[in-house]
Write a protein that holds these residues in place. Structure first.
Motif, PDB file in Angstrom:
ATOM      1  N   ASN A  52       2.720 -11.278  -5.548  1.00  0.00           N
ATOM      2  CA  ASN A  52       1.444 -11.101  -4.842  1.00  0.00           C
ATOM      3  C   ASN A  52       1.670 -10.566  -3.431  1.00  0.00           C
ATOM      4  O   ASN A  52       0.965  -9.658  -2.987  1.00  0.00           O
ATOM      5  N   ALA A  53       2.647 -11.120  -2.737  1.00  0.00           N
ATOM      6  CA  ALA A  53       2.932 -10.678  -1.366  1.00  0.00           C
ATOM      7  C   ALA A  53       3.483  -9.260  -1.356  1.00  0.00           C
ATOM      8  O   ALA A  53       3.082  -8.440  -0.519  1.00  0.00           O
ATOM      9  N   TYR A  54       4.388  -8.971  -2.263  1.00  0.00           N
ATOM     10  CA  TYR A  54       4.984  -7.636  -2.324  1.00  0.00           C
ATOM     11  C   TYR A  54       3.915  -6.582  -2.611  1.00  0.00           C
ATOM     12  O   TYR A  54       3.797  -5.584  -1.894  1.00  0.00           O
ATOM     13  N   ARG A  55       3.128  -6.816  -3.638  1.00  0.00           N
ATOM     14  CA  ARG A  55       2.079  -5.847  -3.998  1.00  0.00           C
ATOM     15  C   ARG A  55       1.025  -5.723  -2.903  1.00  0.00           C
ATOM     16  O   ARG A  55       0.565  -4.629  -2.598  1.00  0.00           O
ATOM     17  N   GLY A  56       0.627  -6.857  -2.335  1.00  0.00           N
ATOM     18  CA  GLY A  56      -0.378  -6.828  -1.265  1.00  0.00           C
ATOM     19  C   GLY A  56       0.108  -6.080  -0.037  1.00  0.00           C
ATOM     20  O   GLY A  56      -0.640  -5.311   0.573  1.00  0.00           O
ATOM     21  N   THR A  57       1.374  -6.284   0.316  1.00  0.00           N
ATOM     22  CA  THR A  57       1.939  -5.596   1.476  1.00  0.00           C
ATOM     23  C   THR A  57       2.072  -4.104   1.199  1.00  0.00           C
ATOM     24  O   THR A  57       1.732  -3.273   2.048  1.00  0.00           O
ATOM     25  N   LYS A  58       2.556  -3.760   0.017  1.00  0.00           N
ATOM     26  CA  LYS A  58       2.671  -2.345  -0.359  1.00  0.00           C
ATOM     27  C   LYS A  58       1.299  -1.665  -0.317  1.00  0.00           C
ATOM     28  O   LYS A  58       1.165  -0.550   0.195  1.00  0.00           O
ATOM     29  N   GLN A  59       0.284  -2.337  -0.851  1.00  0.00           N
ATOM     30  CA  GLN A  59      -1.070  -1.765  -0.851  1.00  0.00           C
ATOM     31  C   GLN A  59      -1.577  -1.579   0.575  1.00  0.00           C
ATOM     32  O   GLN A  59      -2.159  -0.554   0.910  1.00  0.00           O
ATOM     33  N   PHE A  60      -1.358  -2.567   1.426  1.00  0.00           N
ATOM     34  CA  PHE A  60      -1.784  -2.455   2.816  1.00  0.00           C
ATOM     35  C   PHE A  60      -1.112  -1.261   3.483  1.00  0.00           C
ATOM     36  O   PHE A  60      -1.763  -0.486   4.191  1.00  0.00           O
ATOM     37  N   ILE A  61       0.177  -1.088   3.262  1.00  0.00           N
ATOM     38  CA  ILE A  61       0.925   0.019   3.869  1.00  0.00           C
ATOM     39  C   ILE A  61       0.415   1.358   3.324  1.00  0.00           C
ATOM     40  O   ILE A  61       0.284   2.329   4.071  1.00  0.00           O
ATOM     41  N   ARG A  62       0.124   1.431   2.034  1.00  0.00           N
ATOM     42  CA  ARG A  62      -0.430   2.668   1.463  1.00  0.00           C
ATOM     43  C   ARG A  62      -1.749   3.031   2.144  1.00  0.00           C
ATOM     44  O   ARG A  62      -2.023   4.190   2.422  1.00  0.00           O
ATOM     45  N   ASN A  63      -2.561   2.028   2.426  1.00  0.00           N
ATOM     46  CA  ASN A  63      -3.876   2.268   3.027  1.00  0.00           C
ATOM     47  C   ASN A  63      -3.822   2.478   4.538  1.00  0.00           C
ATOM     48  O   ASN A  63      -4.687   3.144   5.094  1.00  0.00           O
TER      49      ASN A  63
END
Length: 156
Positions: A52-63
């Protein structure tokens, strides 16, 4: 005059939304590092919170391209801007910010280019015991040993 006020309102609303999105990502990171401290590394709690943290952080960085958390003179900042009161109150509750303070680290910067292995190293900073940090020679030396000086720079 009214147009200027509307523009200011929109700016602060966007700023507040961005801070809330940043806070949500930092909460995921905090949950994963807490799970690492409390449960065996191969447990479902650790695996799920890590993903959850990995995906959430990756998504935040993409955005947003960058997630920068700073703790300067006791003040919390996100992307170089002071946080609003509700965000500050939440940040004070998160154990990762306490760990940064104990390690005498002022910056946490996420940007493109980290994979699961590197993310796990980053989380290990927040779950490190005082003995691990002391054995390494202190917070900065611990970060250098892990090869994370770009994530936890001395100065940004």
């Amino acid at each position: 005059m009214i147009n200027l006020s509307i523009n200011k309102m929109v700016f602060f609303m966007v700023q507040g939304d961005w801070q809330q999105e940043s806070l949500k990502t930092l909460k995921l990171i905090n949950a994963a590092s807490t799970a690492l401290r409390l449960y065996p590394g191969d447990s479902a709690q650790v695996t799920n919170s890590f993903e959850n943290a990995y995906r959430g952080t990756k998504q935040f960085i993409r955005n947003n391209e960058l997630l920068r958390f700073s703790l300067l003179s006791g003040n919390y900042m996100l992307n170089g801007e002071p946080v609003d009161n509700p965000t500050r109150e939440w940040l004070q509750l998160l154990t990762f910010s306490d760990q940064l303070r104990k390690l005498e680290l002022n910056e946490l910067i996420f940007s493109q280019g980290f994979d699961r292995l590197r993310f796990k190293k980053i989380l290990s900073v927040f779950s490190a015991t005082p003995e691990q940090v002391q054995t390494a020679g202190g917070g900065r030396a611990f970060i250098e040993q892990l090869g994370l000086t770009d994530i936890f720079p001395e100065h940004y």
